[in-house]
Write a protein that holds these residues in place. Structure first.
Motif, PDB file in Angstrom:
ATOM      1  N   ILE A   6      64.001  78.140 -87.213  1.00  0.00           N
ATOM      2  CA  ILE A   6      62.732  78.773 -86.846  1.00  0.00           C
ATOM      3  C   ILE A   6      61.743  78.706 -88.005  1.00  0.00           C
ATOM      4  O   ILE A   6      60.532  78.565 -87.809  1.00  0.00           O
ATOM      5  N   THR A  58      59.418  81.926 -75.251  1.00  0.00           N
ATOM      6  CA  THR A  58      59.134  81.874 -76.685  1.00  0.00           C
ATOM      7  C   THR A  58      57.894  81.045 -76.966  1.00  0.00           C
ATOM      8  O   THR A  58      57.056  81.412 -77.794  1.00  0.00           O
ATOM      9  N   ARG A  62      59.657  83.882 -87.467  1.00  0.00           N
ATOM     10  CA  ARG A  62      58.721  82.796 -87.788  1.00  0.00           C
ATOM     11  C   ARG A  62      57.609  83.285 -88.714  1.00  0.00           C
ATOM     12  O   ARG A  62      57.244  82.611 -89.685  1.00  0.00           O
ATOM     13  N   ASN A 109      62.249  86.346 -82.359  1.00  0.00           N
ATOM     14  CA  ASN A 109      62.111  84.990 -82.896  1.00  0.00           C
ATOM     15  C   ASN A 109      60.743  84.770 -83.528  1.00  0.00           C
ATOM     16  O   ASN A 109      60.626  84.136 -84.588  1.00  0.00           O
ATOM     17  N   VAL A 110      59.711  85.307 -82.904  1.00  0.00           N
ATOM     18  CA  VAL A 110      58.360  85.178 -83.443  1.00  0.00           C
ATOM     19  C   VAL A 110      58.241  85.949 -84.762  1.00  0.00           C
ATOM     20  O   VAL A 110      57.589  85.491 -85.710  1.00  0.00           O
ATOM     21  N   ALA A 140      54.747  82.756 -78.595  1.00  0.00           N
ATOM     22  CA  ALA A 140      54.274  82.220 -79.881  1.00  0.00           C
ATOM     23  C   ALA A 140      52.833  81.744 -79.773  1.00  0.00           C
ATOM     24  O   ALA A 140      52.052  81.879 -80.721  1.00  0.00           O
ATOM     25  N   THR A 175      58.662  77.618 -83.377  1.00  0.00           N
ATOM     26  CA  THR A 175      59.634  78.544 -82.782  1.00  0.00           C
ATOM     27  C   THR A 175      60.147  78.059 -81.439  1.00  0.00           C
ATOM     28  O   THR A 175      61.350  78.121 -81.159  1.00  0.00           O
TER      29      THR A 175
END
Length: 314
Positions: free
Chosen positions: A110, A276, A22, A18-19, A280, A115
């Motif tokens: 995202i 997350t 982003r 996910n990062v 992040a 995030t």
């Protein structure tokens, strides 16, 4: 103990993915050392592009390793061509379509909002899963579950960046796509749960990935990428890291489920929003307001309670 650590590590890999998404969409200072990112704008078209690049690497990686972990993979997939397996085949392909949709929407979310907030909104999906299960399977939620579902929605409400919403339509789109991705993922989990009664998760997941790859490729053909200024090397590096994180996350999660069971694994997976936010913050210095942090904690604990309640009353 080993099983819990394996599932926790799988959650870290998912959060890392996910990062990465982003950073591909927005420029950030990595570990406070150097600036990078913002290689594409967070649009539906570019979500298709990143999804295609990721799946183009994940699908052959899974094809080469999954049969070693589950030797009957190709045999199970071949049997889906039989007439009596037609319903199961349609369910598997349908889940691939749902995966394609929820990934496209969570990518956009995202890219447009922090995030941790996007993932927290996505993690409202257990609420919708419970409602879909009630509608289709007659699994009426208990009073406890209704209460916890209310807490999930409350936590999500607290995470929304209201101060920016009125002035920034992109923030509103990020909120809507974050929640919508959770709704579609809830549909995915309900259909997948039904399919797992007769099909092993490994070939099922591979079919979903192949379907997602095909749909993202078709989307790029129909809606051709017009930006000729794309910097492809960092995009492919990001896609490779994303593919490795995705594959490792799924692989470790399946190993963990074998060791500690699906319910315990899902409780640990509920830590994804909080993990997350932490990851992040550590990697790209992305911070949330105090009330948003409270919302993330409420959603994380509430999803864990829903998983615990399932283990007690199933």
């Amino acid at each position: 103990m080993l099983g819990f650590l394996i599932v926790l590590l799988s959650s870290v890999f998912f959060c890392f993915h996910n990062v990465i998404v982003r950073v591909l969409f927005n420029e950030h200072a990595i570990l406070g050392l150097f600036q990078t990112g913002g290689f594409v704008t967070p649009t539906l078209q570019n979500s298709f592009l990143l999804m295609f690049m990721r799946m183009l690497l994940v699908v052959p990686l899974m094809a080469s390793l999954v049969p070693k972990l589950y030797p009957a993979t190709w045999q199970d997939i071949k049997q889906l061509g039989n007439i009596e397996q037609r319903t199961l085949l349609l369910q598997s392909l349908g889940c691939g379509v749902l995966m394609f949709l929820y990934l496209a929407m969570i990518y956009i979310s995202i890219g447009l909002i922090p995030t941790g907030i996007a993932l927290t909104l996505f993690f409202t999906y257990p609420v919708f899963t419970a409602l879909f299960s009630w509608r289709w399977f007659g699994n009426r939620p208990t009073l406890f579950r209704w209460s916890v579902m209310g807490l999930v929605l409350l936590g999500s409400f607290l995470t929304m960046p209201y101060s920016d919403t009125a002035a920034n339509n992109q923030t509103l789109i990020g909120i809507i796509t974050g929640i919508a991705s959770g709704v579609v993922y809830a549909l995915y989990t309900v259909v997948a749960q039904k399919s797992f009664e007769t099909l092993h998760p490994f070939p099922f997941t591979w079919i979903s990935f192949v379907t997602t790859l095909g749909l993202s490729a078709a989307s790029l053909v129909i809606w051709n990428v017009q930006d000729t200024q794309l910097i492809w090397i960092p995009l492919w590096i990001g896609a490779l890291l994303s593919a490795i994180a995705t594959f490792a996350g799924h692989l470790l999660n399946n190993f963990g489920i074998r060791l500690i069971g699906a319910t315990s694994a899902s409780m640990i997976g509920a830590s994804n929003p909080a993990l997350t936010v932490i990851l992040a913050w550590l990697t790209i210095q992305e911070t949330l307001q105090g009330l948003q942090v409270v919302g993330v904690v409420i959603v994380t604990l509430s999803v864990a309670l829903l998983s615990r309640e399932h283990s007690l009353y199933k």
